[in-house]
Design an enzyme around this catalytic site. Structure first.
Site, PDB file in Angstrom:
ATOM      1  N   ASP A 141       1.871  -1.517   8.608  1.00  0.00           N
ATOM      2  CA  ASP A 141       0.688  -1.021   7.923  1.00  0.00           C
ATOM      3  C   ASP A 141      -0.566  -1.367   8.719  1.00  0.00           C
ATOM      4  OD1 ASP A 141       2.372  -0.252   5.895  1.00  0.00           O
ATOM      5  OD2 ASP A 141       2.027  -2.057   4.696  1.00  0.00           O
ATOM      6  N   LYS A 142      -1.621  -0.629   8.483  1.00  0.00           N
ATOM      7  CA  LYS A 142      -2.887  -0.864   9.179  1.00  0.00           C
ATOM      8  C   LYS A 142      -3.336  -2.308   9.064  1.00  0.00           C
ATOM      9  CE  LYS A 142      -7.770   0.522   9.134  1.00  0.00           C
ATOM     10  NZ  LYS A 142      -8.787   1.424   8.525  1.00  0.00           N
TER      11      LYS A 142
END
Length: 322
Positions: A141-142
């Site tokens: 995920d970011k």
């Protein structure tokens, strides 16, 4: 068309009924099932001279002609963005992704991604992942930092993908989670699917895909815990969803109740003040992919990599220990 992309397959006389896409995946080991399905959809696979669907059940002695076009050149802007490269050879590289970096271009994030940086650094990557995800075998995920393996060529990509699919690749994470755990270790096993109310979120649902996370508490603080997590599956947002589901959201997680909503459960003013200070120190989920292990898909050697916790998580722990 390059001759190496044309295959002629005759179904063995003793072949049991099997889906066309699954059968071809076994016979053409260098091409993924997903890519073969796309080729079949485009009418480039003929069974006894006629186009067929992926669900077609092959029969003994049928003749199958497969024409796989060369991958189109990936049209992604190469950007000179610094990379923390842990390991590299001619087939793959392992990078330590910083928090805040998106892995591949997508809506509203067409630049500044890990793929943009990799295209500048490598020039060419595996095409198995498609135009927007060259070289990407798995994702973070970011807001999650840590180790990722990237494939430079299709053969490496195929081999790595199989290990992740067969659960032979190992991924170990560390997270700072809310509250003390009643058990020092355990297994979280649920089904996860995309939320019908918010497509950016995942939720525990009976009609979802199986997700299994093993956890072990490494260190306990007044109202937080340092936890090690080992994945048996790789669902989107899996760790974040699972920890939130059992009441231990990852500290700082905007999407899964990891910020101010937890402060109301604290009893003392000192704890409330400390929690506020900790949340000011980190504006993302305190989750890091710390260890990555796999067998090199070409050299067949066991590879294991470790990374230090990033500065923001280390500062959190120093504050808690202090």
């Amino acid at each position: 068309m390059d001759p190496e992309n044309i295959f002629e397959v005759v179904v063995p006389p003793n072949q049991a009924k099997e889906r066309l896409d699954k059968f071809l995946t076994r016979f053409i080991g260098s091409v993924s099932r997903a890519r073969l399905q796309k080729v079949i959809e485009e009418g480039l696979v003929l069974v006894d001279g006629q186009p067929a669907k992926s669900s077609h059940l092959v029969l003994p002695n049928q003749k199958i002609d497969v024409c796989i076009p060369k991958p189109k050149k990936v049209d992604i802007l190469a950007e000179d963005i610094p990379l923390d490269i842990v390991y590299e050879d001619e087939h793959l590289l392992v990078v330590n992704k910083p928090a805040g970096m998106v892995v591949h271009p997508a809506f509203a994030n067409y630049s500044g991604t890990l793929v943009n940086a990799l295209m500048y650094y490598c020039g060419e990557l595996s095409a198995v992942g498609g135009r927007q995800r060259p070289g990407i075998v798995h994702r973070l995920d970011k807001g999650t930092s840590g180790l990722m393996v990237v494939a430079k060529d299709d053969a490496a990509h195929q081999g790595l993908s199989k290990q992740f699919r067969d659960k032979t690749a190992q991924r170990v994470y560390q997270a700072v989670a809310w509250h003390r755990f009643r058990k020092r270790q355990g297994k979280i096993e649920t089904y996860i699917a995309r939320s019908p109310k918010n497509r950016k979120r995942m939720t525990v649902q009976s009609e979802g895909k199986l997700a299994v996370t093993n956890y072990a508490v490494l260190e306990t603080f007044k109202f937080l815990s340092l936890v090690e997590l080992r994945l048996e599956t790789g669902r989107t947002h899996q760790i974040r969803v699972h920890l939130s589901y059992i009441g231990h959201s990852v500290l700082g997680d905007h999407e899964y109740a990891g910020r101010n909503r937890q402060i109301g459960s604290l009893s003392s003013q000192d704890d409330i003040q400390l929690a506020g200070e900790l949340l000011e120190m980190i504006d993302r989920q305190a989750l890091h992919a710390k260890t990555l292990a796999f067998t090199h898909p070409i050299k067949k050697e066991l590879m294991r990599f470790h990374s230090h916790l990033p500065a923001d998580m280390q500062e959190l722990l120093n504050r808690l220990r202090g």
